[in-house]
Design a protein around this motif. Structure first.
Motif, PDB file in Angstrom:
ATOM      1  N   GLU A  90       0.837  -1.205   0.000  1.00 19.89           N
ATOM      2  CA  GLU A  90       0.000   0.000   0.000  1.00 19.89           C
ATOM      3  C   GLU A  90       0.871   1.254   0.000  1.00 19.89           C
ATOM      4  O   GLU A  90       0.614   2.197  -0.763  1.00 19.89           O
ATOM      5  CB  GLU A  90      -0.929   0.020   1.221  1.00 19.89           C
ATOM      6  CG  GLU A  90      -1.914  -1.129   1.283  1.00 19.89           C
ATOM      7  CD  GLU A  90      -1.473  -2.227   2.249  1.00 19.89           C
ATOM      8  OE1 GLU A  90      -2.333  -2.837   2.899  1.00 19.89           O
ATOM      9  OE2 GLU A  90      -0.246  -2.463   2.347  1.00 19.89           O
ATOM     10  N   ILE A  98      -4.340   5.371  -4.521  1.00 21.89           N
ATOM     11  CA  ILE A  98      -3.763   4.153  -5.092  1.00 21.89           C
ATOM     12  C   ILE A  98      -4.482   3.807  -6.396  1.00 21.89           C
ATOM     13  O   ILE A  98      -5.712   3.824  -6.469  1.00 21.89           O
ATOM     14  CB  ILE A  98      -3.866   2.980  -4.102  1.00 21.89           C
ATOM     15  CG1 ILE A  98      -2.973   3.246  -2.880  1.00 21.89           C
ATOM     16  CG2 ILE A  98      -3.463   1.655  -4.774  1.00 21.89           C
ATOM     17  CD1 ILE A  98      -3.101   2.210  -1.783  1.00 21.89           C
ATOM     18  N   GLU A 121       3.958   1.573  -1.010  1.00 19.77           N
ATOM     19  CA  GLU A 121       4.629   1.699  -2.306  1.00 19.77           C
ATOM     20  C   GLU A 121       3.673   2.262  -3.350  1.00 19.77           C
ATOM     21  O   GLU A 121       4.053   3.130  -4.154  1.00 19.77           O
ATOM     22  CB  GLU A 121       5.148   0.341  -2.773  1.00 19.77           C
ATOM     23  CG  GLU A 121       5.853   0.405  -4.116  1.00 19.77           C
ATOM     24  CD  GLU A 121       6.200  -0.961  -4.676  1.00 19.77           C
ATOM     25  OE1 GLU A 121       7.185  -1.047  -5.424  1.00 19.77           O
ATOM     26  OE2 GLU A 121       5.484  -1.939  -4.358  1.00 19.77           O
ATOM     27  N   ALA A 122       2.428   1.798  -3.334  1.00 20.39           N
ATOM     28  CA  ALA A 122       1.443   2.252  -4.312  1.00 20.39           C
ATOM     29  C   ALA A 122       1.077   3.725  -4.136  1.00 20.39           C
ATOM     30  O   ALA A 122       0.529   4.345  -5.046  1.00 20.39           O
ATOM     31  CB  ALA A 122       0.181   1.395  -4.225  1.00 20.39           C
ATOM     32  N   GLY A 141       1.229  -1.477 -11.153  1.00 20.21           N
ATOM     33  CA  GLY A 141       2.219  -1.661 -10.093  1.00 20.21           C
ATOM     34  C   GLY A 141       2.081  -2.989  -9.361  1.00 20.21           C
ATOM     35  O   GLY A 141       1.303  -3.869  -9.732  1.00 20.21           O
ATOM     36  N   ARG A 142       2.852  -3.112  -8.296  1.00 22.89           N
ATOM     37  CA  ARG A 142       2.912  -4.382  -7.557  1.00 22.89           C
ATOM     38  C   ARG A 142       1.586  -4.718  -6.889  1.00 22.89           C
ATOM     39  O   ARG A 142       1.230  -5.886  -6.762  1.00 22.89           O
ATOM     40  CB  ARG A 142       4.055  -4.330  -6.535  1.00 22.89           C
ATOM     41  CG  ARG A 142       4.356  -5.675  -5.853  1.00 22.89           C
ATOM     42  CD  ARG A 142       5.760  -5.685  -5.285  1.00 22.89           C
ATOM     43  NE  ARG A 142       5.954  -4.612  -4.332  1.00 22.89           N
ATOM     44  CZ  ARG A 142       5.923  -4.779  -2.997  1.00 22.89           C
ATOM     45  NH1 ARG A 142       5.687  -5.973  -2.484  1.00 22.89           N
ATOM     46  NH2 ARG A 142       6.146  -3.758  -2.195  1.00 22.89           N
ATOM     47  N   ILE A 143       0.833  -3.686  -6.469  1.00 24.59           N
ATOM     48  CA  ILE A 143      -0.445  -3.965  -5.814  1.00 24.59           C
ATOM     49  C   ILE A 143      -1.426  -4.608  -6.795  1.00 24.59           C
ATOM     50  O   ILE A 143      -2.227  -5.470  -6.415  1.00 24.59           O
ATOM     51  CB  ILE A 143      -1.026  -2.680  -5.184  1.00 24.59           C
ATOM     52  CG1 ILE A 143      -2.025  -3.048  -4.070  1.00 24.59           C
ATOM     53  CG2 ILE A 143      -1.646  -1.744  -6.213  1.00 24.59           C
ATOM     54  CD1 ILE A 143      -2.347  -1.908  -3.128  1.00 24.59           C
ATOM     55  N   SER A 144      -1.347  -4.211  -8.068  1.00 23.81           N
ATOM     56  CA  SER A 144      -2.161  -4.846  -9.105  1.00 23.81           C
ATOM     57  C   SER A 144      -1.740  -6.296  -9.321  1.00 23.81           C
ATOM     58  O   SER A 144      -2.581  -7.183  -9.504  1.00 23.81           O
ATOM     59  CB  SER A 144      -2.029  -4.070 -10.421  1.00 23.81           C
ATOM     60  OG  SER A 144      -2.667  -4.752 -11.480  1.00 23.81           O
ATOM     61  N   TYR A 164      -5.197   0.781  -8.468  1.00 23.55           N
ATOM     62  CA  TYR A 164      -5.156  -0.673  -8.305  1.00 23.55           C
ATOM     63  C   TYR A 164      -4.990  -1.420  -9.631  1.00 23.55           C
ATOM     64  O   TYR A 164      -4.967  -2.648  -9.641  1.00 23.55           O
ATOM     65  CB  TYR A 164      -6.410  -1.150  -7.567  1.00 23.55           C
ATOM     66  CG  TYR A 164      -6.439  -0.665  -6.134  1.00 23.55           C
ATOM     67  CD1 TYR A 164      -5.766  -1.363  -5.142  1.00 23.55           C
ATOM     68  CD2 TYR A 164      -7.091   0.511  -5.788  1.00 23.55           C
ATOM     69  CE1 TYR A 164      -5.759  -0.908  -3.836  1.00 23.55           C
ATOM     70  CE2 TYR A 164      -7.084   0.973  -4.481  1.00 23.55           C
ATOM     71  CZ  TYR A 164      -6.415   0.260  -3.515  1.00 23.55           C
ATOM     72  OH  TYR A 164      -6.393   0.720  -2.219  1.00 23.55           O
TER      73      TYR A 164
END
Length: 289
Positions: A64, A100, A66-67, A105-108, A102
């Motif tokens: 979170e 964010i 990072e996003a 990025g990494r969260i996706s 979604y």
């Protein structure tokens, strides 16, 4: 009002990987932490290693932050991603951070991994962090306590921002089929904040957040609370225990899966404690008041 009891957890903010798990995968690190397909391989290997009834994602408490623009050290095959450099020093800088996205990025990638595993029939626990844990990626805790003490209105605005992000994350998780959400904020535990501030956090953030989560949570999804959060709710008279009888004896992790649909919130033990056994077969749900 009662008294908040602390929960002495040895898993606080734990990150990292077992080398015997990473060595089985032949994946390259830290790239493996960034892509959904390698995440699924790691999650399944970790499940097998732990003899767990579910897969767990992500492998850190930084997605979170990072996003929202946080700087991350992605780690290696022994230790997962962790905070690198703080990017904020003031409340205004925190509040100016972007919402964010979604879809990138990494969260996706985490959400894609969750969706893939669910389609393969796996139970999936998604780790969602509370505000102090997210801020640990973004700002030195000393500045956070200064804001809390000297500018409580700004702190309310910060809490509102993080509450919206957590609710959006949980909504996206449910779209991805996630059926188990672990919520914790060990960086904002009683041992760090103290009794007075802990009570304020429950009133200002934790209780309103969980009431909002309760409204959007489907019957096929359960929230696994960190016991630190559970005892903060109980100690401020915001929740009560509700016993649910299972077959005895049963390991807590397995009971968490079996109680889906029978409770919205549980949280008497850390979900990372895979060997904890309910000898009497009673798992304690948490009813918000």
């Amino acid at each position: 009002m009662g008294k908040i009891i602390d929960f002495n957890c040895t898993y606080d903010n734990s990150i990292g990987m077992f080398k015997e798990v990473t060595q089985k995968t032949n994946l390259q690190f830290p790239e493996a932490y960034k892509h959904w397909d390698s995440m699924t391989i790691l999650a399944k290997e970790l499940k097998e290693h732990d003899k767990s009834p579910f897969c767990e994602l992500p492998f850190c408490h930084t997605v979170e932050g990072e996003a929202m623009g946080g700087s991350i050290n992605y780690g290696d095959d022994k230790i997962g991603p962790r905070a690198k450099d703080y990017i904020c020093t003031t409340a205004e800088e925190i509040l100016a951070l972007p919402e964010i996205d979604y879809s990138k990025g990494r969260i996706s990638e985490v959400l894609k991994a969750c969706e893939y595993l669910r389609k393969k029939g796996e139970n999936v626990v998604l780790y969602v962090s509370g505000p102090f844990t997210i801020m640990n990626v973004l700002i030195d805790p000393r500045h956070v306590f200064k804001i809390f003490k000297k500018n409580p209105e700004a702190m309310k605005d910060i809490f509102h921002k993080f509450q919206n992000e957590i609710l959006r994350f949980i909504a996206e998780a449910q779209k991805s089929g996630v059926n188990m959400i672990s919520y914790g904020d060990s960086s904002g535990g009683l041992n760090i904040l103290g009794p007075k501030v802990s009570e304020q956090v429950v009133e200002m953030f934790t209780y309103p957040l969980l009431k909002s989560i309760e409204e959007i949570l489907s019957d096929e999804t359960i929230v696994l609370l960190c016991p630190k959060t559970t005892f903060a709710l109980l100690g401020t008279d915001k929740a009560v225990w509700k016993d649910i009888q299972m077959k005895a004896p049963i390991k807590y992790a397995k009971a968490c899966v079996e109680v889906i649909g029978k409770a919205k919130f549980i949280g008497q033990m850390c979900i990372k404690n895979k060997e904890f056994e309910l000898k009497n077969g009673i798992i304690k749900a948490i009813d918000l008041l």
